[in-house]
Each structure stands twice: as C-alpha cells, then as structure tokens.
Write a protein that holds these residues in place. Sequence first.
Motif, PDB file in Angstrom:
ATOM      1  N   THR A 178      81.585 -10.500  -5.909  1.00 10.10           N
ATOM      2  CA  THR A 178      82.692 -10.111  -5.039  1.00 10.10           C
ATOM      3  C   THR A 178      82.979 -11.242  -4.054  1.00 10.10           C
ATOM      4  O   THR A 178      82.102 -12.051  -3.736  1.00 10.10           O
ATOM      5  N   GLU A 182      78.869  -9.982  -0.922  1.00 16.75           N
ATOM      6  CA  GLU A 182      77.966  -8.853  -0.685  1.00 16.75           C
ATOM      7  C   GLU A 182      77.284  -8.398  -1.970  1.00 16.75           C
ATOM      8  O   GLU A 182      76.131  -7.970  -1.951  1.00 16.75           O
ATOM      9  N   TYR A 183      78.009  -8.512  -3.082  1.00 24.26           N
ATOM     10  CA  TYR A 183      77.453  -8.108  -4.369  1.00 24.26           C
ATOM     11  C   TYR A 183      77.526  -9.263  -5.352  1.00 24.26           C
ATOM     12  O   TYR A 183      78.563  -9.924  -5.470  1.00 24.26           O
ATOM     13  N   LEU A 186      80.422  -7.319  -9.570  1.00 19.77           N
ATOM     14  CA  LEU A 186      81.288  -6.184  -9.257  1.00 19.77           C
ATOM     15  C   LEU A 186      80.662  -4.888  -9.749  1.00 19.77           C
ATOM     16  O   LEU A 186      80.814  -3.839  -9.113  1.00 19.77           O
ATOM     17  N   ASP A 188      77.664  -4.001  -9.571  1.00 26.02           N
ATOM     18  CA  ASP A 188      76.748  -3.504  -8.549  1.00 26.02           C
ATOM     19  C   ASP A 188      77.500  -2.754  -7.450  1.00 26.02           C
ATOM     20  O   ASP A 188      77.011  -1.757  -6.918  1.00 26.02           O
ATOM     21  N   ARG A 189      78.688  -3.239  -7.115  1.00 26.24           N
ATOM     22  CA  ARG A 189      79.494  -2.538  -6.111  1.00 26.24           C
ATOM     23  C   ARG A 189      79.956  -1.191  -6.649  1.00 26.24           C
ATOM     24  O   ARG A 189      79.942  -0.187  -5.928  1.00 26.24           O
ATOM     25  N   ASP A 193      79.126   2.465  -5.145  1.00 27.19           N
ATOM     26  CA  ASP A 193      80.185   3.439  -4.833  1.00 27.19           C
ATOM     27  C   ASP A 193      80.045   4.726  -5.631  1.00 27.19           C
ATOM     28  O   ASP A 193      80.763   5.698  -5.372  1.00 27.19           O
TER      29      ASP A 193
END
Length: 213
Positions: A178, A182-183, A186, A188-189, A193
Amino acid sequence: MRKITTAITAILLAAMMTAGISAYDAETAEKQADALNQMGLFKGTENGYDLDKVPTRAQSSVMLVRFLGKEEEALSLEYTAPFNDVDDWAKPYIQYLWQNGLANGYGDGTYGAEDPCTAQMYATIVLRVLGYSDKDAKDFTYDKAIEFATEKGLECPAEGFLRGDMVGMTYSALSMETADGEYERLADRLAADGTISEEQSGTIVSGLRVERK
C-alpha cells in the motif's frame, strides 16, 4: 466450510504456480478468476466469467467495489453521483467509487458506463485503491498510470484489455504494498478489514501474470 474454501483456493493457486503465464492464457485467467471468486472478490455474468470479453466501465466499477469488499455498503447507498448514463444495476457501485474519490466521469455529466474500460483506466483506479493519488499529480498522472503502476509492481497487459486482464491485474494488486507502507501487501489490508480471511491472504502468490499477446 471456511476450511474447505481455503483449501480449494490453495489448490487453485498451486496450480497457477506451475502454469505457463508469460502471455494471456485462457486457462490461467480462469484459475485466477476462480481464486478471486472463492475469496468473494469476483463474480461472473449470466454467461460465466466472460474472460475473453472487453469489460465496460460499469463492469469494472462493480469489479472494484467487490474487490474492496464493499458491495454490501455500496448497495445501501442513495445514488447522488452526477452521471446521467448509468443503469440502475450499476448505480450503487459507481456511487461508492465516486463518493470515495476512486472514480470520476468525463466532466460532461456522463460516466461512460457502457464505454470499454481500458488498462489505463483500470490501473488508475487500482492505484487509487492502493492509496496513490493523481490529484494535482501528487504521485502520478493519468497519462502515466500504466508506467507508474508497472514500476510499483502491478502486472498490466501489454496491449488491449479483456475481462481476463482485469482479473489478472486485480490478482496482481493483492501482492502490492500500500502507498502508505502500512501493509506489505494489499491482501494483508483486506484481511485486516475482514474482506478476506488470514488464510486466504496467506495463499496469495506474487509474480503471477496474465497478459494478452
């Protein structure tokens, strides 16, 4: 059921690792579509996946909303987007993308819903999903979207754009970092979520590509 779904996804991805995918290949595209379908990120049409068809801008909008795991939220929205050429079935999805700054129309009151979607258009929205911005050319410009996306690791078709290419680009995006760092992926994000499971996130294989000859 969840274990069965995860196992099926793992089998599909393992099969893709052994497939020849240096050029657009119907079998590989089908397997990637199946993998995304098992994750709840992709659905077909009344005729199946239609991977050899050119997607419309409306169809690509639906794909992206499902990819983000926001279909349920989108379906609850009131349509207030300023586009007068959108069929009722596509309005919730285009509304979601528009109000979240992920998609725009042509500036003349139309979205071009039935116009063909291009790799450049799709790459632009995928980059926005990843957190990059083309507003005021902050990170990239629309005319350089494919070049920028390729530099960041998105597998884009060499020419043309079919639903199979859309699937391939979506799958490729799952392995991309990302924009905010942060990740690492994607996927993992999406797992954080709750869009996909941790097990499904773990089965994503980087470096898989579906390109048109």
